[in-house]
Design a protein around this motif. Structure first.
Motif, mmCIF file in Angstrom:
data_model
loop_
_atom_site.group_PDB
_atom_site.id
_atom_site.type_symbol
_atom_site.label_atom_id
_atom_site.label_comp_id
_atom_site.label_asym_id
_atom_site.label_seq_id
_atom_site.Cartn_x
_atom_site.Cartn_y
_atom_site.Cartn_z
ATOM 1 N N LEU A 128 -67.720 -46.087 54.302
ATOM 2 C CA LEU A 128 -68.005 -47.103 55.422
ATOM 3 C C LEU A 128 -67.347 -48.461 54.960
ATOM 4 C CD1 LEU A 128 -71.274 -46.217 57.362
ATOM 5 C CD2 LEU A 128 -68.956 -45.898 58.152
ATOM 6 N N GLY A 129 -67.948 -48.686 53.801
ATOM 7 C CA GLY A 129 -67.212 -49.740 53.103
ATOM 8 C C GLY A 129 -65.661 -50.027 53.071
ATOM 9 N N ALA A 130 -65.050 -48.795 52.865
ATOM 10 C CA ALA A 130 -63.481 -48.859 52.681
ATOM 11 C C ALA A 130 -62.943 -49.079 54.223
ATOM 12 C CB ALA A 130 -63.101 -47.301 52.232
ATOM 13 N N LEU A 131 -63.622 -48.368 55.355
ATOM 14 C CA LEU A 131 -63.308 -48.526 56.702
ATOM 15 C C LEU A 131 -63.380 -50.250 57.050
ATOM 16 C CD1 LEU A 131 -64.484 -45.437 58.426
ATOM 17 C CD2 LEU A 131 -62.175 -45.873 57.192
ATOM 18 N N VAL A 132 -64.772 -50.758 56.586
ATOM 19 C CA VAL A 132 -64.663 -52.198 57.044
ATOM 20 C C VAL A 132 -63.878 -53.103 56.048
ATOM 21 C CG1 VAL A 132 -66.522 -54.051 56.588
ATOM 22 C CG2 VAL A 132 -67.199 -51.780 57.460
ATOM 23 N N THR A 133 -63.569 -52.901 54.996
ATOM 24 C CA THR A 133 -62.343 -53.275 54.259
ATOM 25 C C THR A 133 -60.963 -53.500 55.060
ATOM 26 O OG1 THR A 133 -63.588 -52.799 51.979
ATOM 27 C CG2 THR A 133 -61.161 -53.493 52.087
ATOM 28 N N GLY A 134 -60.663 -52.210 55.517
ATOM 29 C CA GLY A 134 -59.379 -52.041 56.265
ATOM 30 C C GLY A 134 -59.583 -52.851 57.347
ATOM 31 N N ALA A 135 -60.715 -52.599 58.295
ATOM 32 C CA ALA A 135 -60.969 -53.639 59.479
ATOM 33 C C ALA A 135 -60.687 -54.996 59.380
ATOM 34 C CB ALA A 135 -61.933 -52.933 60.202
ATOM 35 N N VAL A 136 -61.527 -55.485 58.454
ATOM 36 C CA VAL A 136 -61.256 -56.938 58.169
ATOM 37 C C VAL A 136 -59.881 -57.264 57.824
ATOM 38 C CG1 VAL A 136 -62.233 -58.773 56.538
ATOM 39 C CG2 VAL A 136 -63.770 -57.016 57.627
ATOM 40 N N ILE A 137 -59.301 -56.588 57.110
ATOM 41 C CA ILE A 137 -57.947 -56.793 56.789
ATOM 42 C C ILE A 137 -56.898 -56.887 57.814
ATOM 43 C CG2 ILE A 137 -55.674 -56.193 55.468
ATOM 44 C CD1 ILE A 137 -57.615 -55.436 53.433
ATOM 45 N N GLY A 138 -57.116 -55.868 58.719
ATOM 46 C CA GLY A 138 -56.257 -56.028 60.082
ATOM 47 C C GLY A 138 -56.632 -56.859 60.879
ATOM 48 N N LEU A 139 -58.010 -57.374 61.003
ATOM 49 C CA LEU A 139 -58.329 -58.665 61.827
ATOM 50 C C LEU A 139 -57.634 -59.778 61.327
ATOM 51 C CD1 LEU A 139 -60.180 -59.854 63.961
ATOM 52 C CD2 LEU A 139 -62.053 -59.987 62.397
#
Length: 404
Positions: A117-128
């Protein structure tokens, strides 16, 4: 009065809607997945004639494993391409997200699920962040994501430190994603569920169109599509079960393709994606929040890149300085375009990533079996990409001429 009422309520001829839609697509130059399907057949014929091992169960299983990570990243590329944008950072984002997951799991002692989940949040924040820079600062997506490609790669190398490589435990946790195989009965159960769901969806859609007095395809066509899908899926399960079984990573990739396709075709968000990609100004005047649509597309692209990075790290059981590098970015973009997603926005489906990565990995796999030099492989892949873009350009020109 009676004659008019009869004319209005007369049902549409069976199959007329399908034929009209097909003729309209051909008139607009939209060939759909036909060129890709023909290309896959030709690839299979050529490489199987040159090397009998190409269509073996073992090789096709390896092919399924090879395409999952890059194919997942390509799904994110489909999202931004639908808007006429581009994301050059997905390779670096996938590597960085995988490194974050590995550090949380191996050095911070996090549960594997929480680390993922930490990896997915990292990707989502970067996309944002990318989406905000594109919309609020009006920066071209090419520049935004090119900066991201360089910057996130630098951060990944910083987190890796001097060692340059961090290994994952081979026998548990994340590494098991790429070393888990479905038992035969579960593979067949998935086929039944997918075909049954497709058939039910087609029947419900047909009933709704009949109720709305719209043209509908004939019953034979409604039954033929699930039957064709059943044949393809059954053939795949038979081949994979002849080796080690259906790999879990392929199920994850396939599931993401189906979910994203449903979201694009069946939800308001999906319809807005196509609308904005087709004409952003007209969408804005129609009341669509174009900024939100663009931001969500970049968030989705980076999140899917993170998933691809996790799958790649699982297969390697490690992360290193080449994570997310090499030709991953180029193959992800090429797969989306070769599969039929338009570079000009407004046209494409999630299945483009599946078809495109299947073409690229089949070419790569076949040439590796023949011990062909990598230089030739790059040239062939480049030629296939150029042909796909040429078809897309000619299709748009034909569509514009037809509209005129």
């Amino acid at each position: 009065m009676t004659e008019v009422a009869v004319k209005v309520s007369a049902p549409h001829p069976p199959g007329r809607g399908v034929l009209d839609a097909a003729r309209d697509r051909l008139r607009r130059g939209d060939l759909g997945s036909i060129p890709v399907a023909v290309g896959l057949v030709l690839i299979a014929i050529v490489f199987s004639s040159l090397n009998q091992h190409f269509l073996s169960a073992e090789n096709l299983t390896n092919l399924a494993l090879q395409m999952a990570a890059t194919g997942t990243i390509s799904l994110g590329i489909v999202l931004v391409l639908l808007l006429g944008e581009i994301d050059l950072s997905v390779g670096s984002v996938s590597g960085l997200s995988a490194v974050v997951m590995t550090l949380l799991y191996t050095q911070q002692g996090w549960n594997p699920v929480l680390a993922l989940l930490g990896a997915l949040v990292t990707g989502a924040v970067i996309g944002l962040l990318h989406g905000l820079m594109r919309t609020k600062l009006s920066m071209p997506s090419f520049v935004v994501t090119l900066a991201g490609l360089i910057g996130w790669l630098g951060l990944m190398l910083f987190l890796l430190g001097g060692a340059g490589t961090i290994n994952l435990p081979f026998d548990r946790g994340i590494a098991l994603l790429s070393d888990t195989w479905l038992p035969p009965w579960l593979g067949w159960a998935l086929v039944v569920v997918m075909v049954g769901t497709h058939l039910a969806s087609s029947l419900v859609t047909r009933r709704m169109r009949v109720a709305a007095e719209l043209a509908v395809p004939g019953t034979a066509w409604v039954l033929a599509r699930p039957a064709g899908l059943a044949v393809l899926l059954a053939a795949g399960v038979v081949v994979l079960n002849a080796d080690r079984g259906v790999p879990l990573t392929l199920v994850i990739f396939g599931g993401l393709v189906v979910l994203l396709d449903l979201a694009l075709r069946r939800t308001v968000w999906g319809r807005r994606m196509y609308a904005v990609g087709g004409n952003a100004e007209a969408s804005r005047r129609a009341g669509i929040n174009v900024t939100r649509v663009r931001i969500l597309a970049f968030v989705g692209a980076s999140t899917l890149a993170a998933v691809g990075g996790v799958l790649a790290a699982s297969r390697l059981a490690a992360v290193n300085q080449t994570s997310g590098g090499s030709d991953i970015l180029l193959n992800a973009i090429a797969a989306a375009v070769i599969g039929g997603t338009s570079l000009f926005g407004g046209r494409g489906r999630a299945y483009a990533a599946l078809l495109g990565i299947l073409v690229i990995q089949s070419i790569t796999n076949g040439m590796l079996l023949l011990n062909v030099d990598s230089s030739v492989r790059f040239m062939v892949t480049g030629a296939v990409l150029a042909i796909a873009v040429a078809i897309d350009s000619l299709a748009r020109r034909g569509g514009a001429d037809g509209a005129a």
